[in-house]
Write a protein that holds these residues in place. Structure first.
Motif, short mmCIF file in Angstrom:
data_model
loop_
_atom_site.label_atom_id
_atom_site.label_comp_id
_atom_site.label_asym_id
_atom_site.label_seq_id
_atom_site.Cartn_x
_atom_site.Cartn_y
_atom_site.Cartn_z
N ALA A 181 0.82 -1.22 0.00
CA ALA A 181 0.00 0.00 0.00
C ALA A 181 0.86 1.28 0.00
CB ALA A 181 -0.95 -0.01 1.21
N TYR A 182 2.03 1.20 0.66
CA TYR A 182 2.85 2.42 0.83
C TYR A 182 4.19 2.36 0.09
CZ TYR A 182 -0.55 3.13 4.50
OH TYR A 182 -1.73 3.29 5.17
N ILE A 183 4.35 1.42 -0.82
CA ILE A 183 5.68 1.19 -1.41
C ILE A 183 6.19 2.39 -2.22
CG2 ILE A 183 5.00 0.12 -3.60
CD1 ILE A 183 7.77 -1.12 -1.21
N GLY A 204 -1.52 -4.12 -4.13
CA GLY A 204 -1.31 -2.67 -4.04
C GLY A 204 -2.63 -1.92 -4.14
N THR A 205 -2.56 -0.62 -3.93
CA THR A 205 -3.77 0.20 -3.92
C THR A 205 -3.51 1.56 -4.56
OG1 THR A 205 -5.39 1.31 -2.49
CG2 THR A 205 -3.19 1.01 -1.56
N PHE A 206 -4.57 2.16 -5.10
CA PHE A 206 -4.48 3.53 -5.61
C PHE A 206 -4.98 4.53 -4.56
CE2 PHE A 206 -4.09 3.25 -10.51
CZ PHE A 206 -3.12 2.26 -10.39
N SER A 207 -5.24 4.04 -3.35
CA SER A 207 -5.80 4.91 -2.32
C SER A 207 -4.78 5.86 -1.71
CB SER A 207 -6.39 4.07 -1.18
OG SER A 207 -7.49 3.33 -1.63
N LYS A 208 -3.52 5.49 -1.71
CA LYS A 208 -2.54 6.28 -1.00
C LYS A 208 -1.73 7.14 -1.98
CE LYS A 208 -4.24 4.01 2.43
NZ LYS A 208 -3.93 2.69 2.92
N SER A 209 -0.87 6.53 -2.76
CA SER A 209 0.03 7.33 -3.60
C SER A 209 -0.65 7.91 -4.84
CB SER A 209 1.23 6.49 -4.02
OG SER A 209 0.81 5.34 -4.71
C1 LIG Z 1 -4.86 1.63 3.27
C2 LIG Z 1 -4.35 0.25 3.29
C3 LIG Z 1 -4.95 -0.78 2.56
C4 LIG Z 1 -6.30 -0.67 1.90
O1 LIG Z 1 -6.46 0.25 0.99
P1 LIG Z 1 -7.75 0.32 0.07
O2 LIG Z 1 -8.23 1.70 0.26
O3 LIG Z 1 -8.75 -0.73 0.46
O4 LIG Z 1 -7.18 0.07 -1.27
C5 LIG Z 1 -4.37 -2.02 2.55
N1 LIG Z 1 -3.26 -2.28 3.24
C6 LIG Z 1 -2.66 -1.33 3.97
C7 LIG Z 1 -1.43 -1.67 4.71
C8 LIG Z 1 -3.19 -0.05 4.03
O5 LIG Z 1 -2.63 0.88 4.79
#
Ligand SMILES: *Cc1c(COP(=O)(O)O)cnc(C)c1O
Length: 355
Positions: A181-183, A204-209
């Motif tokens: 998620a934070y890579i 991975g996610t598009f929520s953070k970066s």
């Molecule tokens: C935020 C987070 C996610 C989940 O993010 P989504 O918004 O569901 O994509 C998953 N793992 C970790 C470690 C996170 O901090």
């Protein structure tokens, strides 16, 4: 109380507690690690365009997004798949890929524990070392599906690709799931190991970066067999799990490499400045590889710092749980947000030494 129709096997389930999402815009929101900047303008435009055909179902194969994702990661399109936020992908993993139980750290992303309980997966909790680092030697022939957030949340600590490779080699008969998620905030992704290890799944996610937390887009990468198996679960659960606005936005976001790099670099720079300022105020900071810092102060409890900031209009995250209750996790916001944070903390901690 009226009669409950919930299956009794869920009676003891404790649901995940999301960070507060106030709809009141006057608070400075540094509690759920969102990007303080908007998504790529190209992603926003693509979503608007896709909205014009929302009477139609989205592409269940997500061909476009899989092509874009896989070429970004130097993989084949059949080595990636996608989900409604990465939480859903983690859900698929717990639902379908933990026949012998799951192993994860005692301090990590709280959803692992919740999913294990929801899907009645046996848990092996792996204690972190005193300094919150992962003891990779403990991850040897575990015989269970291994979940590691890298960088870890909420500690911000990073494992090297080499350490992950050691864990993969020591657990060749178990699936190892790395939650990245934070890579993008300074770590090195282990997707490069996918061609070499069929027991590796990277999520991975598009929520953070990528600044797309509200759009809900997650992905997984692994060898073709693993991805085919995930898609079997995905199609059995909800073949239209990601809506077409989000599919279009995610595809455009991946291609907007310039904006992505700009945002990530800006966060890293702000994080480093924030850490210096916090140290100056007496906070103890781990080096963080995420878009957040995890800090404690010798004179104030985590709850005190949290409550004081909250009262001053700044939301941060405090975890009322063993080992970390002295800490607060502070997301990296804009430069201005962080200036306000530091100025506010200066009022709480007026007697700074070495000013
Ligand atoms: C935020 C987070 C996610 C989940 O993010 P989504 O918004 O569901 O994509 C998953 N793992 C970790 C470690 C996170 O901090």
């Amino acid at each position: 109380m009226s009669q409950s129709f919930l299956n009794a096997k869920f009676d003891s389930l404790t649901a995940y507690t999301p960070g507060e999402q106030p709809q009141n815009k006057t608070l400075i929101k540094l509690n759920t690690n969102e990007l303080p900047y908007p998504a790529s303008s190209k992603a926003i435009a693509a979503a608007a365009q896709a909205a014009r055909t929302m009477q139609l179902y989205p592409d269940p194969n997500g061909n476009e997004v899989c092509n874009a994702l896989s070429s970004f990661m130097n993989l084949q399109p059949n080595q990636v798949t996608f989900s409604n936020g990465s939480d859903e992908m983690l859900g698929f993993a717990f639902m379908g890929f933990c026949p012998n139980g799951a192993a994860f750290a005692d301090i990590t992303y709280g959803f692992y524990n919740v999913f294990a309980d929801l899907y009645q997966v046996e848990k092996q909790i792996m204690p972190l070392k005193e300094d919150f680092s992962i003891d990779i030697n403990a991850y040897n022939q575990l015989g269970k599906t291994i979940f590691i957030a890298n960088p870890n949340a909420p500690t911000g600590l990073l494992l090297s690709v080499q350490d992950i490779e050691t864990i993969l080699q020591n657990n060749l008969n178990s699936l190892v799931i790395i939650d990245e998620a934070y890579i993008d905030f300074g770590g090195k992704s282990c997707v490069t190991l996918i061609p070499k290890y069929n027991n590796l799944l990277v999520i991975g996610t598009f929520s953070k970066s990528r600044g797309m937390a509200g759009a809900r887009f997650g992905w997984a990468a692994g060898n073709e067999q693993l991805i085919a198996d995930i898609n079997k679960i995905r199609y059995s659960f909800n073949p239209y799990n990601v809506n077409k606005l989000t599919l279009a936005a995610a595809t455009a976001a991946i291609k907007d490499v310039g904006y992505f790099g700009h945002c990530v670099n800006r966060i890293i720079k702000t994080r480093e400045i924030t850490q210096e300022c916090l140290k100056h105020l007496g906070f103890i900071c781990n080096k963080s590889y995420g878009n957040f810092v995890f800090v404690k102060h010798p004179k104030f409890s985590g709850q005190e710092v949290y409550a004081y900031l909250r009262q001053q209009g700044i939301l941060v995250r405090w975890f009322n749980q063993p080992k970390i209750s002295d800490y607060v996790r502070i997301s990296i916001g804009t430069e201005k947000d962080m200036e306000t944070l530091i100025n506010t903390l200066e009022n709480l901690i007026p007697n700074v030494e070495n000013v």
